[in-house]
Each structure stands twice: as C-alpha cells, then as structure tokens.
Design a protein around this motif. Structure first.
Motif, PDB file in Angstrom:
ATOM      1  N   MET A 180      82.371  21.968   0.311  1.00 61.83           N
ATOM      2  CA  MET A 180      81.801  22.261   1.608  1.00 61.83           C
ATOM      3  C   MET A 180      81.001  21.084   2.159  1.00 61.83           C
ATOM      4  O   MET A 180      81.170  20.704   3.310  1.00 61.83           O
ATOM      5  CB  MET A 180      80.870  23.464   1.456  1.00 61.83           C
ATOM      6  CG  MET A 180      81.111  24.568   2.423  1.00 61.83           C
ATOM      7  SD  MET A 180      80.342  26.035   1.732  1.00 61.83           S
ATOM      8  CE  MET A 180      79.381  26.543   3.098  1.00 61.83           C
ATOM      9  N   VAL A 181      80.143  20.502   1.303  1.00 60.48           N
ATOM     10  CA  VAL A 181      79.285  19.437   1.813  1.00 60.48           C
ATOM     11  C   VAL A 181      80.078  18.185   2.140  1.00 60.48           C
ATOM     12  O   VAL A 181      79.601  17.325   2.852  1.00 60.48           O
ATOM     13  CB  VAL A 181      78.143  19.066   0.847  1.00 60.48           C
ATOM     14  CG1 VAL A 181      77.177  20.208   0.719  1.00 60.48           C
ATOM     15  CG2 VAL A 181      78.683  18.647  -0.495  1.00 60.48           C
TER      16      VAL A 181
ATOM     17  N   SER B  24      83.541  31.637  11.510  1.00 64.08           N
ATOM     18  CA  SER B  24      82.515  30.619  11.631  1.00 64.08           C
ATOM     19  C   SER B  24      83.130  29.281  12.012  1.00 64.08           C
ATOM     20  O   SER B  24      84.169  28.882  11.501  1.00 64.08           O
ATOM     21  CB  SER B  24      81.797  30.492  10.302  1.00 64.08           C
ATOM     22  OG  SER B  24      81.394  29.171  10.108  1.00 64.08           O
TER      23      SER B  24
ATOM     24  N   ARG C 219      74.372  23.425   7.276  1.00 67.31           N
ATOM     25  CA  ARG C 219      74.824  24.795   7.511  1.00 67.31           C
ATOM     26  C   ARG C 219      75.564  25.377   6.323  1.00 67.31           C
ATOM     27  O   ARG C 219      76.633  25.973   6.449  1.00 67.31           O
ATOM     28  CB  ARG C 219      75.688  24.848   8.775  1.00 67.31           C
ATOM     29  CG  ARG C 219      74.816  24.609   9.970  1.00 67.31           C
ATOM     30  CD  ARG C 219      75.430  24.910  11.287  1.00 67.31           C
ATOM     31  NE  ARG C 219      76.266  26.092  11.377  1.00 67.31           N
ATOM     32  CZ  ARG C 219      76.855  26.453  12.509  1.00 67.31           C
ATOM     33  NH1 ARG C 219      76.694  25.749  13.600  1.00 67.31           N
ATOM     34  NH2 ARG C 219      77.597  27.522  12.547  1.00 67.31           N
ATOM     35  N   MET C 220      74.970  25.161   5.140  1.00 70.25           N
ATOM     36  CA  MET C 220      75.594  25.686   3.925  1.00 70.25           C
ATOM     37  C   MET C 220      75.333  27.178   3.768  1.00 70.25           C
ATOM     38  O   MET C 220      75.969  27.842   2.981  1.00 70.25           O
ATOM     39  CB  MET C 220      75.034  24.958   2.700  1.00 70.25           C
ATOM     40  CG  MET C 220      75.461  23.534   2.606  1.00 70.25           C
ATOM     41  SD  MET C 220      77.142  23.427   2.088  1.00 70.25           S
ATOM     42  CE  MET C 220      76.934  23.754   0.347  1.00 70.25           C
ATOM     43  N   ASN C 221      74.337  27.707   4.491  1.00 65.40           N
ATOM     44  CA  ASN C 221      73.993  29.113   4.298  1.00 65.40           C
ATOM     45  C   ASN C 221      74.714  30.037   5.272  1.00 65.40           C
ATOM     46  O   ASN C 221      74.467  31.223   5.306  1.00 65.40           O
ATOM     47  CB  ASN C 221      72.478  29.312   4.428  1.00 65.40           C
ATOM     48  CG  ASN C 221      71.762  28.881   3.159  1.00 65.40           C
ATOM     49  OD1 ASN C 221      72.413  28.427   2.226  1.00 65.40           O
ATOM     50  ND2 ASN C 221      70.458  29.028   3.128  1.00 65.40           N
ATOM     51  N   ASP C 222      75.636  29.467   6.040  1.00 63.63           N
ATOM     52  CA  ASP C 222      76.364  30.263   7.015  1.00 63.63           C
ATOM     53  C   ASP C 222      77.029  31.482   6.383  1.00 63.63           C
ATOM     54  O   ASP C 222      77.138  32.530   6.990  1.00 63.63           O
ATOM     55  CB  ASP C 222      77.457  29.415   7.671  1.00 63.63           C
ATOM     56  CG  ASP C 222      76.871  28.541   8.756  1.00 63.63           C
ATOM     57  OD1 ASP C 222      75.637  28.460   8.841  1.00 63.63           O
ATOM     58  OD2 ASP C 222      77.655  27.943   9.508  1.00 63.63           O
TER      59      ASP C 222
ATOM     60  N   GLU D 209      80.700  24.617  -3.070  1.00 61.63           N
ATOM     61  CA  GLU D 209      79.663  23.896  -2.331  1.00 61.63           C
ATOM     62  C   GLU D 209      79.951  22.412  -2.305  1.00 61.63           C
ATOM     63  O   GLU D 209      79.766  21.764  -1.277  1.00 61.63           O
ATOM     64  CB  GLU D 209      78.301  24.182  -2.963  1.00 61.63           C
ATOM     65  CG  GLU D 209      77.932  25.644  -2.832  1.00 61.63           C
ATOM     66  CD  GLU D 209      76.458  25.884  -2.970  1.00 61.63           C
ATOM     67  OE1 GLU D 209      75.814  25.112  -3.705  1.00 61.63           O
ATOM     68  OE2 GLU D 209      75.945  26.830  -2.347  1.00 61.63           O
TER      69      GLU D 209
ATOM     70  N   ARG E  52      69.643  22.944   2.964  1.00 67.95           N
ATOM     71  CA  ARG E  52      70.942  23.601   3.157  1.00 67.95           C
ATOM     72  C   ARG E  52      71.217  23.940   4.623  1.00 67.95           C
ATOM     73  O   ARG E  52      72.358  23.892   5.063  1.00 67.95           O
ATOM     74  CB  ARG E  52      71.035  24.867   2.298  1.00 67.95           C
ATOM     75  CG  ARG E  52      71.176  24.528   0.807  1.00 67.95           C
ATOM     76  CD  ARG E  52      71.106  25.776  -0.031  1.00 67.95           C
ATOM     77  NE  ARG E  52      72.243  26.651   0.235  1.00 67.95           N
ATOM     78  CZ  ARG E  52      73.350  26.662  -0.486  1.00 67.95           C
ATOM     79  NH1 ARG E  52      73.470  25.852  -1.517  1.00 67.95           N
ATOM     80  NH2 ARG E  52      74.329  27.465  -0.180  1.00 67.95           N
TER      81      ARG E  52
ATOM     82  N   ARG F  78      87.939  25.199   5.989  1.00 66.64           N
ATOM     83  CA  ARG F  78      88.182  26.338   5.095  1.00 66.64           C
ATOM     84  C   ARG F  78      89.575  26.280   4.490  1.00 66.64           C
ATOM     85  O   ARG F  78      89.755  26.589   3.320  1.00 66.64           O
ATOM     86  CB  ARG F  78      88.036  27.633   5.875  1.00 66.64           C
ATOM     87  CG  ARG F  78      86.616  27.901   6.175  1.00 66.64           C
ATOM     88  CD  ARG F  78      86.340  29.358   6.201  1.00 66.64           C
ATOM     89  NE  ARG F  78      84.981  29.518   6.686  1.00 66.64           N
ATOM     90  CZ  ARG F  78      84.171  30.464   6.274  1.00 66.64           C
ATOM     91  NH1 ARG F  78      84.589  31.350   5.419  1.00 66.64           N
ATOM     92  NH2 ARG F  78      82.961  30.536   6.725  1.00 66.64           N
TER      93      ARG F  78
ATOM     94  N   ASN G  61      73.019  34.602  12.575  1.00 62.91           N
ATOM     95  CA  ASN G  61      73.599  33.399  11.977  1.00 62.91           C
ATOM     96  C   ASN G  61      75.094  33.410  12.215  1.00 62.91           C
ATOM     97  O   ASN G  61      75.648  34.347  12.780  1.00 62.91           O
ATOM     98  CB  ASN G  61      73.254  33.295  10.493  1.00 62.91           C
ATOM     99  CG  ASN G  61      74.108  34.206   9.680  1.00 62.91           C
ATOM    100  OD1 ASN G  61      74.619  35.187  10.197  1.00 62.91           O
ATOM    101  ND2 ASN G  61      74.252  33.898   8.424  1.00 62.91           N
ATOM    102  N   PHE G  62      75.744  32.387  11.777  1.00 64.52           N
ATOM    103  CA  PHE G  62      77.158  32.256  12.125  1.00 64.52           C
ATOM    104  C   PHE G  62      78.051  32.640  10.968  1.00 64.52           C
ATOM    105  O   PHE G  62      79.104  32.086  10.759  1.00 64.52           O
ATOM    106  CB  PHE G  62      77.452  30.837  12.581  1.00 64.52           C
ATOM    107  CG  PHE G  62      76.683  30.494  13.814  1.00 64.52           C
ATOM    108  CD1 PHE G  62      77.190  30.843  15.061  1.00 64.52           C
ATOM    109  CD2 PHE G  62      75.452  29.889  13.742  1.00 64.52           C
ATOM    110  CE1 PHE G  62      76.474  30.568  16.196  1.00 64.52           C
ATOM    111  CE2 PHE G  62      74.733  29.611  14.879  1.00 64.52           C
ATOM    112  CZ  PHE G  62      75.243  29.942  16.118  1.00 64.52           C
ATOM    113  N   SER G  63      77.556  33.578  10.181  1.00 67.72           N
ATOM    114  CA  SER G  63      78.297  33.860   8.952  1.00 67.72           C
ATOM    115  C   SER G  63      79.497  34.767   9.190  1.00 67.72           C
ATOM    116  O   SER G  63      80.150  35.176   8.258  1.00 67.72           O
ATOM    117  CB  SER G  63      77.388  34.529   7.936  1.00 67.72           C
ATOM    118  OG  SER G  63      77.193  35.854   8.322  1.00 67.72           O
ATOM    119  N   ASN G  64      79.796  35.098  10.425  1.00 69.96           N
ATOM    120  CA  ASN G  64      80.959  35.971  10.600  1.00 69.96           C
ATOM    121  C   ASN G  64      82.231  35.238  10.207  1.00 69.96           C
ATOM    122  O   ASN G  64      82.251  34.033   9.989  1.00 69.96           O
ATOM    123  CB  ASN G  64      81.024  36.511  12.022  1.00 69.96           C
ATOM    124  CG  ASN G  64      81.283  35.418  13.017  1.00 69.96           C
ATOM    125  OD1 ASN G  64      82.262  34.703  12.910  1.00 69.96           O
ATOM    126  ND2 ASN G  64      80.381  35.253  13.960  1.00 69.96           N
TER     127      ASN G  64
END
Lengths: 251, 298, 282, 287
Positions: C168-169, B14, A49-52, C165, A45, C174, B8-11
């Motif tokens: 996303m992949v 992103s 970068r799926m866990n961002d 997901e 993942r 977004r 991480n870049f979760s803000n």
C-alpha cells in the motif's frame, strides 16, 4: 510542505488525536516522541491514508501536502502514497529475491522502462549502503538477510519510487545498535531530498537525528500539554506556537 | 470541541478503485455467488408453492404419500429426525470424549496420527459408507438383534454415526487444542487436576468451536443421501417408537424419486417441498450455530 | 482419594473410547483395502469395464470422475476467488460482509441432493443441457463454491497485514495489490482449498447420479452435452447387485480406487497447507 | 502470477475440447435411451453390438418405465424403455407427443420368495393369498403353509413397471396401496438382493432374475395353477405377462429406426432370449 490544521482522528468513539495544528517544512527531519498509544503512528498513517480501510476510523480538520488537501474525495490516493513513503517498525520484505524486492514498487508504477531497473536498483541500494553487501546475491531470497539489512532493503524499496516525504515508524526499534546507527546516518544523508518524519522512543536518538522534535505527552490527569523542544535548528522554535494542542486519550 | 467528523473514505470504492476493471469482475463474481445461493432457496420455494396450495398444512402433517393422490411428508420428516437423533446420540459422547483425550492427553506425535486418520476418514465418500452399510452393517444388525431384515432406521442411524464421527471429532479437537496453553497452566497452578482443568477451563473456552462441530455433524447426518438410501429400507411409514423397522428420510426419498418425478407437476412440487423443508431445517441449524458462536465470543 | 479414583476412572474411560474409535476407523480402512484389493488386478485402472461392470476395469469411470472434478473446480474457482477477494478487499460494509458469510455457511451445510435437484431442473431442463457433463459440473461447481470460499478466505485473511501495508505505501493500486501481493502470497492457501474442493467433488454421488451420468454406452464424453461415466455411480450400480459375487468384488475395487483418489487429494492438500504455514511464518 | 497461467490454459483447452466435440455430436449420431431396468439389459447388450458395426453412439440409462415414457414424451430421450403399457394418465398428459410403442419382447413377472421359504415347502401361493400378504392381512408364513416366520413383504417403488403389472394382476389395480409392505426397493437388482439377503421375504421380479437364492412360486387363481417356467410363458398361459417396449415420440426415423429394427431383428432378439425374456412373435393371450 505538510500542514495539519485543527486535525483530529478517532477510532469510533475513541479519539487518538485532537485539535492538532502544525507545520513540517520541506527537507527537515522531525522526530516524534511520546509514550505508546498516543497517536504517533496514527499521525503518520493518515499522511498516506493508510487508515482508509479501517472501519469507523474518522478524521476532522484538514491535512495539506504542498498546499493540497489530501482528504478530498477526488484525491488520487495511489499518487499520494507514491509521494509519501513509509517504513514500518518491523522490516517487511516479500519472500522474493532481493532484486525483486527493490524494484517491487517501480515495476508496478512503471514510470521507468524495464531496462533501467538494474540501474535504479543499484542506485537506491547504494543510497542505503546495502549495495556492497548484496551486489553478488541479488537473486537470493530477501528473507535470508539480517533484520538490519532487511530494514535497509525496505527503505531502498521505498526510495526506488522516489517519494518526497519519508515516514519512519520506529524503524530502529527491532534492530541491533550497529544497524541502528547505520539507519540514523542514512537518514541524515536523505534529508537533502526528502521531508522526514521519524517516530522514536529514544530521546537521544531524537536529539542526534532530528532538526525538530514533536512530543506527544501524557501528564497524569491532564494529557493535553504540548511540549516542543527544538534542537539543532536555525529557526527558533516555530512549533511552540503552532502546536497548540496535542491531545491524546488513553483508556 | 466540534464532533463533526468527516466520513472517512473507507467505503468499497475508495479513491479510484471503482475505475479498476478487476473491481467490477470481482463484484460480478460476488453477484453470481449471491444469486446462486439465494436462487437455490427461492427456487425451492417457488417450485414447492403448488404443493403448499394443494395440501396446505397437510403436506407436513399427512402420513400418506401416494403419488397422484396425496402427498404427506410426515413419515419422512419423522424418519429424518429419528435417524439424525440416533446418529447424534451415538456419535457425540464418543466423539467428544475422544476429542478431549486426544487434545489434552496424547503426545504431539500420537495426536497428529489420530488427527490424520480422522481427516482422511472424514473425506471417505458416502457411497463407500453405503457399500459398507449394505455388506456388513445391515447384516450385523439383522443378526445381532434377531430381525427379519437389516434395512432399518437403526442401521441408517448407526451408519450415520460412524460417518459423522471423524468430522465431529477432528473439529471439536481443533477447538480444544486452540485454547491457549496459559489457561491450562494457570488452572493447574491453582491446584486443579488435569481432568478438572480440561473440563472446567478448556471445554468452556472451546465451547463455541465444539458447538460448531456438533451442528456441522448434525447437518451432515440430516442431509446424507446416498448411504442412507442404501440401507434405510425406503418405506414411507411413520415408524412409531420402533427403530428396528424400515423407514424413509427426506434425502433418501428425494434420491429415489427425483428422476421419476421430474416435470410431473404436483409430484415434483411435493419433492421440492420436501427439499425446502430439509433446507429450512439445516439452515436454521447453521444459522443458530453461527449466532451462538458470535454470542459466546462476546 | 475419592476424587482421584473418579479421575482415574474417567480417564480410563475416555482413553478406552479413543482407542476404540481409532481402532474402529482403522478397521474400516483395512476392510476397504482387503475387500478392494482382490479386484485390483494389474489392468484394473487401465481397462474399460466389460459386461456392464462385472468384469474388466474402471478406466473410463476413473477418467470421467477426474473430468467432472476438474471442470467443476475450474468453473467454481473464478467465482470463489472473485467473490472472496471482493468481500475482503473491496467491500467495507460490515453488515453486508456478515450476511455474505452467513450465506456461505448455509450453502456449505446444504444437503448435496438439493443441489442435484435444483441444479438439474435449472441447468438440465430450463437451460436444456439434459443429463450431461456440463449439467453435472455446473451443479458440482455450485456445490463446492462455499468449500472453496471458506478455504480461500482463510488464506487471504490469514495473510499478515504487513505485506498489504508494504504494498500500500508503495502506492500499489488495489488491483496491483491483489495480483502482485495477495495472489502470490496466498498461492499455497488457494491451492490447498482447490484440493479440498476436488476431494469433496470426488466423494459426491447424490448430486450427480441423475444429472450427469449414464448406465452404459459412454466412454469419454465427446462434448459438453454428453454424460460422463463416474466411479461413484458405477459403485452404486454394482452395489445394488450385492448378491452377485463378481459385481460386488468389482464394486469394492472401484471403491478402493475412489478412496485412493480422495486420499491422494487430501494428502496433497496437507502438503500445500504445510508449505502455506511455513511461508506465513517467514 | 506465472503460476496462475496454467489454470487459464487448462480452462481454454477443456472448453476447446467440449465445443469442438459438440459439433460432432450435433450431427445426430447419438441416441439416448432411458427407462425400465427390466428392458435395460436387453437394450444395453443390443446397443453394444449395434455400436460395434456403426458409428452411432447409444447412451443407455436406467430410471424405470415412468421415466422412460416421460423422457420420450418430453423429448429428453430419443427412445424410452417401458416394461408396461402407457397408462391412461400418461396418455392424457402426453396426448400431444404422439407416442409410438415398439414391442421388442415379452416378459413374465413371477412372485418370488427367499430360498429358505421355498425350501421349507412354500411352492404355491394363490392370488388371494398374495393379495392378503400385501394388504398386511397375512403376516406369517405359517398361514400359507410355511415356517413360523414373519413375512418380509418387499414392494417396489410405485412407478416401476414390474409393480404395475404385478399389482394389476393381484388386485386389478396397477397403483394399489399395499399397507403390508415392509421394504421398498427400486431396480430389479436391488430387489433381488434384498430378497436374497432376507430369509423370509416375498417380492416380485421378472423371470430373468430367478436364481438359487431367489425362487419363484407357482401362482394359482380361478383359471388354474401356473408354474413359473419358460414353457408356461411361451405357451402364453402364464397370467402375469407384459410387453417390453421401446417408445418414441412420433414414428422413428434414421438411426433411431435402424436401432429399433436391430433390436427387433435376429441379433436383438438373441439378446432378448439371453437375458431370460421371450422374443416377439410368440403368440400369447394377454391378460
């Protein structure tokens, strides 16, 4: 192609991968095996970068794809994800027609004109050996397909956006033997154009499909021992040297 | 081993998300929502400042409300509390026991029927309950308690009890029904009877949902305007301990005087002060409810 | 033996209570129907009211109620949808999310009369819109904002993670994620929310009685600055004359129409909710 | 996505409707009238007739005299309806508004009792008795010659015109506090209902609301007895009288003037009479 350098990942205080350094060359199939909860999925993942979006997920070290650090602040995440396709354990198709599913990614990314959609769809459906089964029912809902067909459809959808790297997270674990062997065969045929990482629980599958195997171990008290038996590979075991540590913590 | 993890870049921004117009539109919508919600409270506060200055604590402790002379909200506050308390006392035991029975004992099809009726009734407009109140309940109360008139705090409380009954019932039932079947099987396997299982295992498990349902019911009763306005009698006087006299609640006072007071200085400010008081009462109730839910989940 | 007797007793009690409650509430429905039915002569829905509501039908009142409902929801929906999607898809700070949730819940519990008061002063007086369609629908829009938000959030957060997901992949941005996956997948959930919001507006009286409607002289609003006749205030006016048999009968009739409207909306919401559940189980 | 398109379309259509229509409304063909529920029936009827012969739209809304005066003064309404005079307080507040009063009729306020009380023999109340009842000093009908029943004293919201006039007569103070009150009501209809539903109530209402459930009593003061009859009112002797008026900000012009003239004219005055009030022009001695 893919290079991990002293890579680690953690959910809050819980570390799932630590100090991993290894290299995955272009056009190879690497099987990743090991017990569940050992960070195999996390490893895949982070590559796209799926866990961002997961709060308090943290990484350390670097990951390079084609020599580029993919965790730079200015990395184009969407381009990265187009380059790295991923297939999940449970096939996920959208409740739309089969055709719409296949071109789902293509439509949005729009690198090809609308006229080319059917050709592209046919091409990738042939690649996953699904064309003959569905060519007459492209307008039917994808949810009417069997699990095995759905998984191949998901693969076709991913291939349609032409990724360079394919990440497969136990793609056959929910499938019957026939579909499993179909997917295995298919993966072999994709090797020429893609770099493939394949998570599996079955050692036989790893041996029959993959060039190389990366094993996440869990040895009683000390979970740190790296094991890297290499099968069917011309080059002798580079992983043994590269994989200094595959460290996992179970709770 | 170094522990210097990269952030991480979760803000929220992103990758390139901040370049998308949609993100800005949504942020704007969110801003409108926050402004609206905060604005409501701030507006009430600002508008009620003059009366706070003029009356001080007497605004809440004063008994007399004479427009142009003095504004004391105590009788409405007491009226609101009495009516709400009565409604809750009447409705809760009934709603909760019916919810327990519906969830634990009724067959699925019967349960669906009961739930359907409750959900429909929870949506019946306040004005309709008001109509029922003046035509039936007020008359019934007057006759069965041998009163001179039927527009009393008791009538309003009963009407509110009937109004919140379906809401509390259906929400509490949802909470009970959401408790996994395994809990019941385990408990019954240990030899508990069905009722013991329900009371000792299911109810505690569902407690946060039930409390939520109760608080929502109280909030609804406290804020109901139109139905109460039609039956409560609208007399600004502290009723003492007697429920069988007419009285006034905060919302009914607001409903009656709002149009008249608009823009007329201190009177309007006094109504805003009443509104603020009500807003605080309900907000504290809601806030403590959500906090309780969080706490009990832990 | 004693325990068993107690259990039987309690069971008997709560079953009786349940039966009584259901009976009481069904009685209410029956009363509403019986009282309202006589007023529903053939043209009740299609005639305008005469003699200030004592005779005729409720054509314009019903139309006005519908107009107010629809404008309120149309005004509220973009804000509700936008803010929920912002909170679920873009915002990552947990604290801010919790704060916004609290705000939604508090707004949801706020008595409707307060929306009327503050809204009228703000829209009607400061923005000088007066007693009008636009004032009323803006007030109602703010009022149902939390209702819509809660149901939209439920739908969006209930969307199985696998769809996100999968999108996303494939490298969807977004925005694309939102309009290609979330909106279509949550369609039934959002529609359910809309209908619940409509039902809530249809039942509201306190917030509009002095902000959007008028006693006489209006049929359909000719502009946004005109007041709108509504069923709710029509009933209120007629109910204040409860001794007069004709007007009371008319009030019950109008009440039945209003309830019919609310019930219809609730039933439609149910239908969509069922579809939502079915789709999410695929 | 196609499914969301209709929402946008509907929104556009609706906005179009409201804005296109607005330009028509801006041309001044709309008159807004707000205020006293006593004047409301007269004006509503007159407005219906007026609209039938004119393209003017007249919106009439209730609220009470206070709201009427306030709205006219603030320009929130074109015409305010009032069933009382503008109070000194209001004159002070709105001194910049140049309020003009246009009398359109006369009304008498009666002291009402439930029909049961009337039938049991309470036909006359003195001013002092009424005062004592409202002050809470007399609480039982037997003290004024009726049955042994507690009195349900019904008051009106303090800003109502009817209350002003009634209280000024009974106490000499339009905003008198009345601790004897048991119920408070708003509009005339609401009060009428409450008196009718109770069987021992006293209240105040315009003559127009007298019916078989709600009866008016004879009032006695130092000047004599006054029966609640139209004759007494028309003779101008009845003591609780008031003007029904329309209030404008400055001298009315155009359509607004036309409507006020219409109400004052024969057709308008007919609706005044039909609603139980006395037309303008009848000589009275105001209190």
């Amino acid at each position: 192609m893919i290079q991990f350098e002293n890579f680690g990942a953690a959910f809050g205080e819980r570390k799932v991968v630590q100090g991993l350094t290894c290299h995955f060359p272009k056009n190879s199939i690497t099987a990743i095996i090991g017990a569940s909860g050992k960070g195999k999925t996390t490893l895949l993942r982070v590559l796209c970068r799926m866990n961002d979006c997961i709060e308090n997920f943290r990484i350390e070290g670097n990951i390079f794809i084609d020599g580029e650090d993919i965790y730079q602040p200015d990395t184009d995440v969407y381009a990265l994800r187009r380059k790295v396709g991923m297939i999940f354990q449970n096939p996920c198709v959208f409740p739309k027609s089969i055709f719409d599913n296949v071109i789902f990614g293509v439509k949005d990314i729009a690198r090809i004109s609308k006229k080319e959609y059917p050709d592209r769809a046919e091409k990738v459906l042939r690649e996953v050996f699904l064309w003959d089964e569905v060519k007459d029912r492209l307008r039917e809902k994808a949810t009417t397909l069997s699990q095995g067909q759905q998984q191949r459809l998901a693969l076709a959808r991913t291939l349609a956006v032409e990724p360079e790297i394919l990440l497969m997270d136990e793609p056959t674990s929910s499938l019957d033997p026939k579909s499993t062997s179909a997917i295995e065969e298919l993966t072999q045929s994709l090797k020429s154009r893609h770099t493939i990482l394949w998570i599996t629980h079955q050692h036989e599958q790893a041996q029959s499909v993959a060039d190389r195997v990366l094993e996440f171990t869990d040895e009683a008290v000390n979970p740190l021992r790296p094991v890297a038996p290499i099968m069917k590979t011309e080059r002798p075991s580079p992983l043994k040297n590269v994989l200094r540590k595959v460290q996992t913590f179970s709770e | 081993m170094k522990l210097s993890y990269k952030k991480n870049f979760s803000n929220c921004f992103s990758g390139q998300a901040h370049l998308e117009p949609l993100a800005w539109i949504f942020a704007l919508m969110n801003l409108i929502f926050v402004t609206g919600a905060m604005g409501l409270g701030v507006f009430l506060l600002v508008q009620s400042l003059p009366i706070m200055k003029a009356e001080g604590l007497d605004f809440w402790l004063g008994e007399n409300w004479w427009v142009g002379e003095t504004y004391g909200a105590l009788s409405m506050i007491v009226g609101s509390l009495m009516v709400t308390a009565l409604a809750v006392t009447l409705a809760l035991p009934i709603a909760l026991s019916a919810a327990l029975y519906t969830s634990e004992y009724l067959s699925p099809s019967l349960r669906r029927g009961v739930k359907g009726v409750m959900e429909l009734l929870a949506g019946v407009p306040g004005i309709i309950y008001g109509l029922l109140g003046i035509s039936f309940l007020a008359v019934t109360v007057k006759e069965s308690f041998n009163l001179l008139y039927g527009n009393t705090l008791f009538t309003a409380g009963c009407l509110l009890a009937i109004m919140i009954l379906p809401t509390v019932l259906t929400l509490a039932e949802d909470a009970l029904h959401a408790v996994p079947i395994e809990y019941r099987e385990v408990a019954e396997g240990l030899g508990l009877s069905k009722l013991q299982t329900a009371l000792r295992v299911v109810v505690p498990q569902a407690s946060s949902g039930i409390v939520g349902a109760i608080l929502l019911g109280i909030g609804k009763a406290m804020g109901e305007t139109i139905a109460v306005l039609m039956v409560v009698g609208s007399l600004d006087r502290i009723p003492g301990w007697n429920l069988f006299v007419s009285g006034q609640t905060i919302p009914s006072k607001l409903g009656r005087e709002a149009a008249e007071a608009l823009g007329s200085g201190l009177h309007w400010s006094a109504l805003m002060g009443l509104g603020l008081t009500l807003f605080f009462m309900v907000s504290i109730l809601t806030y403590s409810g959500t906090r309780f839910t969080e706490w009990s989940r832990r | 033996m004693k325990a068993k007797a107690v259990e039987k007793l309690v069971l008997g009690m709560i079953s009786t209570i349940t039966v009584l409650v259901v009976a009481l509430l069904i009685t209410i429905l029956a009363v509403l129907f019986v009282k309202g039915y006589p007023a529903l002569h053939s043209g009740f829905l299609f005639e305008e009211s005469r003699d200030f509501g004592r005779a005729g039908g409720v054509l314009y009142q019903s139309a006005g109620t519908l107009i107010l409902m629809i404008t309120a929801v149309l005004l509220s929906l973009p804000v509700a949808l936008g803010s929920v999607l912002y909170q679920t898809e873009y915002l990552s700070s947990g604290k801010l999310k919790t704060f916004l949730m609290q705000l939604t819940y508090i707004l949801n519990a706020t008595p409707t009369i307060l929306f009327g008061l503050v809204g009228y002063l703000f829209f009607g007086v400061y923005l000088d819109a007066g007693v009008s369609w636009v004032t009323g629908s803006l007030i109602l829009a703010v009022m149902i904002l939390p209702t819509l938000q809660v149901s939209i959030r439920e739908a969006v957060e209930g969307l199985p993670e696998k769809y996100r997901e999968a999108g996303m992949v494939l490298g969807l941005t977004r925005s694309a994620q939102i309009y290609r996956i979330i909106l279509p997948q949550c369609f039934y959930g959002i529609v359910t929310g809309i209908f619940l919001g409509l039902a809530r507006v249809a039942g509201e009286t306190a917030a509009i009685m002095f902000t959007a409607t008028t006693f006489s002289g209006i049929q359909l609003p000719q502009s946004y600055s005109d007041p709108v006749p509504t069923l709710q205030t029509h009933i209120l006016i007629l109910a204040q004359e409860a001794v007069n048999p004709e007007s009371l009968a008319q009030a019950w009739g109008a009440g039945l129409v209003l309830i019919g409207l609310v019930f219809m909306l609730t039933l439609v919401a149910w239908a969509f909710r069922t579809r939502m559940v079915m789709e999410s189980e695929l | 996505m196609a499914r969301f398109k209709w929402v946008g379309l509907a929104l556009l259509l609706l906005m179009g409707w409201s804005f296109v229509g607005d330009s028509a409304a801006e041309t001044g063909l709309r008159i807004q009238i707000v205020g006293s529920t006593t004047v409301l029936p007269v004006v509503s009827h007159a407005a219906q007739q007026f609209m039938a012969s004119s393209n003017t739209r007249i919106l009439v809304n209730a609220g009470g005299s206070g709201v009427g005066i306030f709205s006219a003064a603030q320009g929130r309404a074109d015409i305010g309806m009032a069933s009382r005079e503008i109070s000194s307080n209001e004159k002070k507040r709105f001194k910049n508004s140049d309020l003009k009063t246009h009398s359109v009729g006369l009304d008498a306020v009666a002291c009402m009792v439930s029909s049961e009380i009337y039938q049991s023999g309470v036909r006359l109340l003195t001013r002092a008795q009424i005062a004592k009842i409202y002050m809470g000093k007399i609480t039982n009908w037997k003290e004024v010659g009726g049955p042994d029943k507690k009195i349900v004293v019904i008051d009106k919201e303090h800003h109502r015109g009817t209350r002003h006039v009634f209280m000024r007569y009974v106490f000499g103070n339009a905003t008198q506090r009345t601790p004897g009150t048991i119920l408070v009501t708003g509009s005339n209809n609401e009060e009428q209902t409450k008196i009718a539903q109770s069987d021992s109530a006293i209240g105040m209402l315009s003559f127009a609301w007298i019916n078989e459930d709600v009866r008016a009593v004879i009032i006695q003061d130092q000047n004599g007895k006054f029966a609640p009859t139209l004759k007494a009112v028309q003779s101008g002797r009845y003591p609780i009288m008031r003007e029904l008026s329309l209030i404008t900000r400055g001298e009315p012009k155009g359509k607004i003037k036309a409507f006020i003239d219409f109400v004052k004219g024969p057709e308008g005055q007919k609706s005044v009479v039909e609603n139980g009030y006395i037309p303008v022009g009848v000589e009275t001695s105001k209190p």
